[in-house]
Design a protein around this motif. Sequence first.
Motif, short mmCIF file in Angstrom:
data_model
loop_
_atom_site.label_atom_id
_atom_site.label_comp_id
_atom_site.label_asym_id
_atom_site.label_seq_id
_atom_site.Cartn_x
_atom_site.Cartn_y
_atom_site.Cartn_z
N PRO A 521 -14.88 -54.20 15.15
CA PRO A 521 -14.73 -52.74 15.19
C PRO A 521 -15.97 -51.96 14.78
CG PRO A 521 -12.81 -53.77 14.17
CD PRO A 521 -13.86 -54.83 14.29
N LEU A 522 -16.98 -52.62 14.18
CA LEU A 522 -18.17 -51.92 13.72
C LEU A 522 -19.03 -51.43 14.87
CD1 LEU A 522 -19.27 -54.24 10.76
CD2 LEU A 522 -18.02 -52.07 10.62
N GLY A 523 -18.89 -52.04 16.04
CA GLY A 523 -19.75 -51.68 17.17
C GLY A 523 -20.83 -52.73 17.36
N ASP A 524 -22.08 -52.29 17.46
CA ASP A 524 -23.20 -53.21 17.68
C ASP A 524 -23.48 -54.00 16.40
OD1 ASP A 524 -23.83 -52.47 20.41
OD2 ASP A 524 -24.46 -50.54 19.55
N VAL A 525 -23.44 -55.33 16.50
CA VAL A 525 -23.56 -56.18 15.31
C VAL A 525 -24.53 -57.32 15.58
CG1 VAL A 525 -22.34 -57.77 13.78
CG2 VAL A 525 -21.23 -55.66 14.50
N LEU A 526 -25.39 -57.58 14.61
CA LEU A 526 -26.20 -58.79 14.57
C LEU A 526 -25.59 -59.68 13.50
CD1 LEU A 526 -28.72 -60.45 15.35
CD2 LEU A 526 -29.96 -59.21 13.56
N LEU A 527 -24.99 -60.80 13.89
CA LEU A 527 -24.33 -61.70 12.95
C LEU A 527 -25.31 -62.81 12.55
CD1 LEU A 527 -21.75 -62.58 11.47
CD2 LEU A 527 -21.12 -63.88 13.51
N LEU A 528 -25.52 -62.95 11.25
CA LEU A 528 -26.49 -63.90 10.72
C LEU A 528 -25.80 -64.90 9.80
CD1 LEU A 528 -29.19 -61.28 9.67
CD2 LEU A 528 -29.23 -62.67 11.74
N CYS A 529 -26.27 -66.13 9.81
CA CYS A 529 -25.81 -67.12 8.82
C CYS A 529 -26.94 -68.09 8.55
CB CYS A 529 -24.56 -67.86 9.31
SG CYS A 529 -24.83 -68.87 10.76
N HIS A 530 -26.84 -68.77 7.42
CA HIS A 530 -27.85 -69.75 6.99
C HIS A 530 -27.34 -71.13 7.38
CE1 HIS A 530 -30.39 -72.16 4.35
NE2 HIS A 530 -31.16 -71.11 4.21
N ALA A 531 -28.09 -71.82 8.25
CA ALA A 531 -27.59 -73.08 8.82
C ALA A 531 -27.17 -74.08 7.76
CB ALA A 531 -28.65 -73.68 9.75
N GLN A 532 -28.01 -74.27 6.71
CA GLN A 532 -27.68 -75.26 5.69
C GLN A 532 -26.46 -74.85 4.89
OE1 GLN A 532 -30.84 -74.40 6.39
NE2 GLN A 532 -31.44 -76.36 7.25
#
Length: 571
Positions: A521-532
């Motif tokens: 619902p936020l709209g445009d999103v860049l989703l990030l996560c740390h692989a390890q």
Amino acid sequence: MSKPHISFDFGATALQFRRVAPGSQIAELVSWPPRIETDYRGKEWAYSLLISISVQTIPFQSFPVIYFDVGIRRWASLPRTRIPYGEETTIHLLTEVPWMKGTNYSKSFQVAPLSYIPKKQQKNGQQYEWGSELASLLNHLTLPSHAFPSPDEILDDPMRALNPNGRQSTAVVYRNKFENDHWVQPGVGPAERYPLVQQLTEYLQDILVLTQPLERIYSNLNLSNPYFDKPETKRSEPEQAEQLARLQAERRQLIGKVAGEELTIEIHHQTPEVEQVLMSTIGDLLGVDVGQLPGPWETPELTLNIHSAPLGRLGAELKLNPEIKKVSAQLHEAVCDRVGIIAETLPAAKPGQTLAIIELDDWRNKEEQDADPKVAIRRGFAHTGRLTQFMTPEGDKEGMTSFKQRAKASVLDGFRQLGVLTGLPQPAVIGGLPVSLNAVGLWMIKLNPGNNRVREQIRIPVLVRIALDKGQIQATMAGVHEWLPYSKALLAIAQGQGQGFFSIMEAMPVVQQMIEELVLPLGDVLLLCHAQNVRDRSGSWSGLNNGSLRHDEIEFVKGQALPSMNFPACG
């Protein structure tokens, strides 16, 4: 590469390598005999060249690659080397295998841990012990004259234990936490590394092909911490004073924006030195003349209150009940007791408007590490509505400049916990991104058995959201079905409100639900996560394994890939 007749040129010498028994997914070769450097005092320092070999995958590539990393392995070299309490180091044991003569083998290093024995458990003056039965087993299989030395004998004279030309050698891996710095610096320079890589390429040309390195991407973004900005020294003194006053006003304004225009900072100290340096630091950072406590200090941007008091019994070591069998249960009871004491001692504070900076000893080098009260203090203060930031006392050999810098870092990190953040990159500056972009980060918080109700290691999925155009920071976690101001989310986590899971795989369906209900619902999103962080021994987010990544698909549950059109706002 480790066969007895194989060698590689390295400068003016020839190197031969020995295999190291694998303890992980990385294969290692170390040069032997070790190289010796002599410092200006005439002391000798030992080290070996290290080749680490690993098989790795690359996103969206169907075949793996083999990485060869060239470095050095430094060996403990000074007499009477000591391992800090609570730490382990690794011992490399080089031995022959006489029962396999006639086969195509070469001598190889076996690996065994070595650790310090707590004083209460020491017997016959022995301070160190093997962390496994490997050394005892190898000694049992060889002649007494070729047995490995005891742990104490090895550390008393590590250079003698190397015994590079003997039938059995013992090498202590140097660690940065040892008392003395190693004379040999870590790393191998390009001028030395490249010729060795070329020889490895030629030797392995029948089975491997040297590939070009991945292209390095450079960025011109300046992400330095704006809190450390200083007036430009090239300006006149009046101009510097004006610029400093403007920076201090900006800090007060940012804090007032997230704290409701009033902030209370509590200093819970154990020494007068820490109390004084923290009060001075707070005054310098916010541009207030910290005099008679508790204030208030009124400014157009912020009302500031400062309270200072000894930490007292709130910072005492935890009392563990020896009648309880499991250590995790002992810790859980002790933590709950301390939380209760804190709740009885401190009045309720305004959540998100009260920051407690606490002076506490560094327990990492103490024998009774289980009695460290830090977790209990953090939880107890959270239950009274206080965010916590810790600072250790002034070090015996620490200079005043370093001491002040630590105090400054502690106060600034406390401001960060309030949700203050500036200097964010703007999407328009990066190029090609929507102006109203939201950056959302996923992080798995790991709680140890003594720090949660179930008394098992659990993971809590947390999402942190930053609206780049507004600089607004919010967070949420499994079990909390809404976005919270960052400071209140930290309090909720410390209070134990988050839903925990025994494995990452178990958590992924809930992560999917959180993204669908709160992120989309936020709209445009860049989703990030740390692989390890989303890959550990408990499992992983399988859809982010390099071999599972697919263009225009996302997989939360193994084998159930979803098309990206289901998540139109995420990138």
